[in-house]
Design a protein around this motif. Structure first.
Motif, PDB file in Angstrom:
ATOM      1  N   GLY A 192       0.785  -1.231   0.000  1.00 40.55           N
ATOM      2  CA  GLY A 192       0.000   0.000   0.000  1.00 40.55           C
ATOM      3  C   GLY A 192       0.814   1.277   0.000  1.00 40.55           C
ATOM      4  N   LEU A 193       2.154   1.185   0.148  1.00 39.23           N
ATOM      5  CA  LEU A 193       2.979   2.382   0.230  1.00 39.23           C
ATOM      6  C   LEU A 193       3.717   2.626  -1.090  1.00 39.23           C
ATOM      7  N   SER A 194       3.732   3.876  -1.537  1.00 34.56           N
ATOM      8  CA  SER A 194       4.512   4.247  -2.721  1.00 34.56           C
ATOM      9  C   SER A 194       5.201   5.578  -2.463  1.00 34.56           C
ATOM     10  N   ILE A 195       6.326   5.787  -3.147  1.00 31.38           N
ATOM     11  CA  ILE A 195       7.070   7.040  -3.024  1.00 31.38           C
ATOM     12  C   ILE A 195       6.849   7.831  -4.309  1.00 31.38           C
ATOM     13  N   VAL A 196       6.350   9.043  -4.175  1.00 35.66           N
ATOM     14  CA  VAL A 196       5.986   9.847  -5.348  1.00 35.66           C
ATOM     15  C   VAL A 196       6.822  11.118  -5.359  1.00 35.66           C
ATOM     16  N   SER A 197       7.524  11.361  -6.470  1.00 37.95           N
ATOM     17  CA  SER A 197       8.232  12.621  -6.654  1.00 37.95           C
ATOM     18  C   SER A 197       7.541  13.412  -7.756  1.00 37.95           C
ATOM     19  N   TYR A 198       7.848  14.691  -7.836  1.00 34.54           N
ATOM     20  CA  TYR A 198       7.166  15.567  -8.796  1.00 34.54           C
ATOM     21  C   TYR A 198       7.435  15.098 -10.212  1.00 34.54           C
ATOM     22  N   ASN A 199       6.376  14.938 -11.015  1.00 30.93           N
ATOM     23  CA  ASN A 199       6.534  14.489 -12.391  1.00 30.93           C
ATOM     24  C   ASN A 199       5.449  15.115 -13.258  1.00 30.93           C
ATOM     25  N   GLN A 200       5.477  14.770 -14.540  1.00 29.55           N
ATOM     26  CA  GLN A 200       4.556  15.382 -15.490  1.00 29.55           C
ATOM     27  C   GLN A 200       3.098  15.052 -15.181  1.00 29.55           C
ATOM     28  N   ALA A 201       2.848  13.797 -14.759  1.00 35.59           N
ATOM     29  CA  ALA A 201       1.471  13.396 -14.453  1.00 35.59           C
ATOM     30  C   ALA A 201       0.910  14.224 -13.300  1.00 35.59           C
ATOM     31  N   ILE A 202       1.729  14.459 -12.285  1.00 34.00           N
ATOM     32  CA  ILE A 202       1.290  15.280 -11.146  1.00 34.00           C
ATOM     33  C   ILE A 202       1.093  16.727 -11.593  1.00 34.00           C
ATOM     34  N   SER A 203       1.973  17.216 -12.435  1.00 33.85           N
ATOM     35  CA  SER A 203       1.851  18.575 -12.956  1.00 33.85           C
ATOM     36  C   SER A 203       0.508  18.772 -13.645  1.00 33.85           C
ATOM     37  N   LYS A 204       0.080  17.752 -14.422  1.00 31.11           N
ATOM     38  CA  LYS A 204      -1.216  17.834 -15.101  1.00 31.11           C
ATOM     39  C   LYS A 204      -2.358  17.770 -14.087  1.00 31.11           C
ATOM     40  N   ALA A 205      -2.235  16.900 -13.094  1.00 36.09           N
ATOM     41  CA  ALA A 205      -3.311  16.694 -12.125  1.00 36.09           C
ATOM     42  C   ALA A 205      -3.597  17.953 -11.312  1.00 36.09           C
ATOM     43  N   ILE A 206      -2.551  18.696 -10.937  1.00 39.04           N
ATOM     44  CA  ILE A 206      -2.759  19.839 -10.039  1.00 39.04           C
ATOM     45  C   ILE A 206      -3.260  21.079 -10.773  1.00 39.04           C
ATOM     46  N   LYS A 207      -3.260  21.051 -12.117  1.00 39.50           N
ATOM     47  CA  LYS A 207      -3.725  22.223 -12.857  1.00 39.50           C
ATOM     48  C   LYS A 207      -5.214  22.484 -12.668  1.00 39.50           C
ATOM     49  N   VAL A 208      -5.974  21.449 -12.327  1.00 41.02           N
ATOM     50  CA  VAL A 208      -7.415  21.657 -12.132  1.00 41.02           C
ATOM     51  C   VAL A 208      -7.679  22.536 -10.909  1.00 41.02           C
ATOM     52  N   PHE A 209      -6.681  22.677 -10.028  1.00 39.19           N
ATOM     53  CA  PHE A 209      -6.808  23.579  -8.879  1.00 39.19           C
ATOM     54  C   PHE A 209      -6.043  24.880  -9.107  1.00 39.19           C
ATOM     55  N   LEU A 210      -4.939  24.782  -9.813  1.00 37.31           N
ATOM     56  CA  LEU A 210      -4.117  25.962 -10.071  1.00 37.31           C
ATOM     57  C   LEU A 210      -4.881  26.997 -10.890  1.00 37.31           C
ATOM     58  N   LEU A 211      -5.762  26.538 -11.787  1.00 38.83           N
ATOM     59  CA  LEU A 211      -6.465  27.436 -12.705  1.00 38.83           C
ATOM     60  C   LEU A 211      -7.939  27.637 -12.349  1.00 38.83           C
ATOM     61  N   THR A 212      -8.335  27.307 -11.124  1.00 35.87           N
ATOM     62  CA  THR A 212      -9.757  27.414 -10.761  1.00 35.87           C
ATOM     63  C   THR A 212     -10.269  28.852 -10.806  1.00 35.87           C
ATOM     64  N   ASP A 213     -11.537  29.000 -11.228  1.00 43.59           N
ATOM     65  CA  ASP A 213     -12.214  30.297 -11.205  1.00 43.59           C
ATOM     66  C   ASP A 213     -13.248  30.372 -10.083  1.00 43.59           C
ATOM     67  N   ASN A 214     -13.319  29.313  -9.283  1.00 38.47           N
ATOM     68  CA  ASN A 214     -14.304  29.245  -8.213  1.00 38.47           C
ATOM     69  C   ASN A 214     -13.764  29.968  -6.968  1.00 38.47           C
ATOM     70  N   ASP A 215     -14.449  31.048  -6.547  1.00 38.38           N
ATOM     71  CA  ASP A 215     -13.954  31.882  -5.436  1.00 38.38           C
ATOM     72  C   ASP A 215     -13.827  31.091  -4.139  1.00 38.38           C
ATOM     73  N   LYS A 216     -14.798  30.237  -3.862  1.00 45.15           N
ATOM     74  CA  LYS A 216     -14.769  29.448  -2.624  1.00 45.15           C
ATOM     75  C   LYS A 216     -13.579  28.497  -2.618  1.00 45.15           C
ATOM     76  N   LEU A 217     -13.323  27.869  -3.765  1.00 44.80           N
ATOM     77  CA  LEU A 217     -12.200  26.932  -3.851  1.00 44.80           C
ATOM     78  C   LEU A 217     -10.863  27.662  -3.768  1.00 44.80           C
ATOM     79  N   LYS A 218     -10.808  28.872  -4.350  1.00 45.78           N
ATOM     80  CA  LYS A 218      -9.570  29.668  -4.263  1.00 45.78           C
ATOM     81  C   LYS A 218      -9.205  29.946  -2.804  1.00 45.78           C
ATOM     82  N   LYS A 219     -10.205  30.329  -1.993  1.00 48.55           N
ATOM     83  CA  LYS A 219      -9.950  30.614  -0.570  1.00 48.55           C
ATOM     84  C   LYS A 219      -9.549  29.353   0.176  1.00 48.55           C
ATOM     85  N   THR A 220     -10.156  28.225  -0.204  1.00 48.17           N
ATOM     86  CA  THR A 220      -9.813  26.948   0.425  1.00 48.17           C
ATOM     87  C   THR A 220      -8.351  26.601   0.165  1.00 48.17           C
ATOM     88  N   ILE A 221      -7.918  26.806  -1.080  1.00 51.56           N
ATOM     89  CA  ILE A 221      -6.533  26.491  -1.443  1.00 51.56           C
ATOM     90  C   ILE A 221      -5.565  27.417  -0.717  1.00 51.56           C
TER      91      ILE A 221
END
Length: 585
Positions: free
Chosen positions: A291-320
């Motif tokens: 169940g344990l894995s070691i994850v370092s920064y990579n392209q797949a993670i870069s793509k995954a986090i863009k859905v939060f980096l580019l959010t236009d939702n004000d509530k989500l922006k404050k949460t982040i």
């Protein structure tokens, strides 16, 4: 000492050979100018030559191409006076043409002695002929310069006078070569011991230029690691961040092994280099606890986090913003939300938002753990002062006895870790139903984040869809350039019970099926009409033809495998070409 002297003309060769007989070094003299001189120098590099002696433009070219030290035979004031005295009363307009080593010195002497001779500087062999042709049109008849200039001048019918070097210039070059050789020997003696210590170091060491070409590697790197590591995406991230910020540390996986990597900038004179040290972790992929894995920064993670980096939702922006503030204070964070809302992606975003300093993330899938053997790896990875960050994924699936052990370790401060936790659904219901210990929740939930449903952030649907289109274009080799506005309207009106995951599935299928540059309204509607949420327990509709049933099975497995064609084809026992064809039906 072994010296290669490259003379641009025969007379200089004879002077050097004659004077070399009185010296205590091994001297080889060859005739060569510019490119010929570079070729001779490259051969000398392989023959144990210590120093190269040459003149003018040839010396400058060799210095750019060859790593051996180069001593230049200067064109001395005596040399210039000799030829200037010779031609000053010569009939016709006279010009000096040559590389800066010749033209600038000659111009200075002409000015001092009030000799009216024009001087022109060239920077490459290709500039010689055009310059001489232009001077001829201006009425010049006499040209003073080096071998290449005089040769071209005579071909054009001009009078060429070679600017020669005399014994005093050759003697000065020999003296400089001996001093340089003595200095190099002292430097070698000074650095021989540290060089061999680095060469024999029991960790990988590699030095790269600013353009990422390898300058040095020690024996351990060459034998245990190899240059293939330098091509990995994770190494590119390490290189870019070290280049930008001056230092970097992370973990890279290579061929099932983990390497702790640290990068630093090294500046010598005006040159910048990047040095990396790699130490093998005692753990490899096969030895990691269940169940344990070691994850370092990579392209797949870069793509995954863009859905939060580019959010236009004000509530989500404050949460982040709150999450990043807590993260900077090294506080535990608990992320809850319905399935498919992006909890794991947000965890990656929180941890890797600053890729220049973030350490690798240890991800513990609580649905797969069998015991607490993962604790020892966490403590080996971190320390009391520098704690490791652990993502506890789907903590509601962790058995209660393991939750109790974790709680005890947190109370006794015996765990060198900070936590980001994710859970599906209502946390309080899990606590009430005794699936999550209340004390554990209180300890890990210093900040709680509840991710909104996709239906609650419809303003993000357009930008997320465009991100997915780009990703699927790359995956499928398509060239979809966008999505129509009326298609976005349909997506925003749809009831996304599967949230971001379901949107990704829909966009993936649209990109795969699209036959036009844009994703049109009709295609979106067709895919949404046939869309079924993959609940994991959903039964397959067995009505219709065998081909239709087969297609439903393929679609279900494809979605379960995260739309990964390789995994889907392997699971179904068919090749990727067959899968591609059937998915497009």
């Amino acid at each position: 000492m072994k010296i290669l002297a490259i003379a641009p003309y025969e007379g200089l060769k004879e002077i050097m050979l004659a004077m070399g007989k009185a010296e205590n070094f091994e001297l080889q003299v060859e005739i060569g100018d510019l490119k010929q001189g570079v070729a001779l120098s490259k051969e000398a590099l392989l023959n144990g030559t210590d120093i190269i002696i040459s003149r003018g433009g040839t010396a400058a070219m060799i210095q750019k191409e060859i790593s051996l030290p180069v001593v230049e035979i200067e064109v001395s004031g005596y040399d210039m006076l000799r030829v200037l005295t010779f031609v000053k009363d010569y009939p016709g307009k006279t010009a000096i043409v040559g590389f800066s080593q010749i033209s600038e010195g000659a111009a200075t002497i002409c000015e001092i002695l009030n000799i009216e001779i024009s001087s022109y500087t060239i920077n490459s062999e290709g500039e010689v002929k055009p310059k001489l042709e232009a001077l001829k049109k201006e009425g010049y008849q006499v040209i003073i310069g080096d071998v290449i200039t005089v040769s071209e001048a005579e071909k054009l019918g001009l009078n060429g006078f070679l600017l020669t070097s005399g014994e005093e210039s050759v003697g000065k070059a020999f003296s400089s070569a001996k001093k340089l050789y003595s200095y190099i020997n002292k430097v070698k003696q000074q650095y021989t011991i540290p060089y061999h210590l680095i060469k024999e170091e029991e960790k990988g060491i590699v030095v790269l230029s600013e353009k990422k070409s390898k300058l040095f590697s020690n024996k351990y790197f060459d034998s245990k690691i190899g240059e293939d590591l330098l091509k990995k995406e994770e190494f590119n991230v390490a290189f870019e961040n070290t280049h930008k910020t001056g230092s970097y540390s992370s973990i890279i996986e290579d061929q099932g092994f983990f390497w702790e990597i640290t990068g630093d900038q090294l500046s010598i004179d005006s040159s910048k280099m990047i040095t990396f040290k790699l130490t093998q972790s005692p753990f490899n992929q096969s030895s990691l606890p269940s169940g344990l894995s070691i994850v370092s920064y990579n392209q797949a993670i870069s793509k995954a986090i863009k859905v939060f980096l580019l959010t236009d939702n004000d509530k989500l922006k404050k949460t982040i913003e709150s999450a990043l503030a807590y993260r900077s204070k090294i506080e535990n964070i608990w992320i809850s939300g319905e399935k498919g809302t992006g909890k794991e992606s947000l965890a990656y975003f929180i941890h890797f938002h600053d890729t220049t300093t973030s350490e690798p993330l240890l991800v513990l899938n609580c649905e797969l753990i069998e015991d607490d053997s993962w604790v020892s790896l966490v403590n080996k990875s971190g320390s009391e002062k520098n704690k490791t960050t652990v993502l506890l994924k789907n903590i509601e699936a962790m058995p209660l006895q393991l939750q109790k052990k974790l709680m005890n370790q947190l109370k006794t401060n015996s765990l060198h870790a900070n936590f980001i936790v994710t859970s599906n659904g209502d946390i309080h219901k899990y606590v009430r139903d005794h699936k999550i210990l209340l004390d554990l929740y209180d300890e890990l939930a210093k900040l709680t984040i509840e991710l909104p449903l996709l239906n609650e952030r419809i303003e993000d649907i357009e930008i997320i869809s465009r991100l997915f289109i780009h990703d699927f274009n790359t995956l499928y080799g398509k060239q979809i350039v966008g999505i129509r506005k009326n298609s976005i309207d349909i997506l925003q009106q749809f009831n996304w019970r599967g949230n971001i995951n379901q949107l990704k599935q829909v966009i993936g299928k649209c990109v795969l099926l699209a036959k036009q540059p844009y994703i049109e309204k009709e295609l979106i509607q067709h895919v949404l009409d046939s869309e079924q949420i993959n609940s994991g327990n959903e039964e397959i509709d067995l009505s219709g033809t065998l081909e239709e049933i087969e297609n439903r099975i393929i679609q279900k497995v494809w979605l379960e495998e995260g739309m990964n064609q390789t995994k889907t084809a392997k699971r179904l026992g068919i090749n990727r070409t067959t899968l591609w064809r059937k998915l497009k039906v």
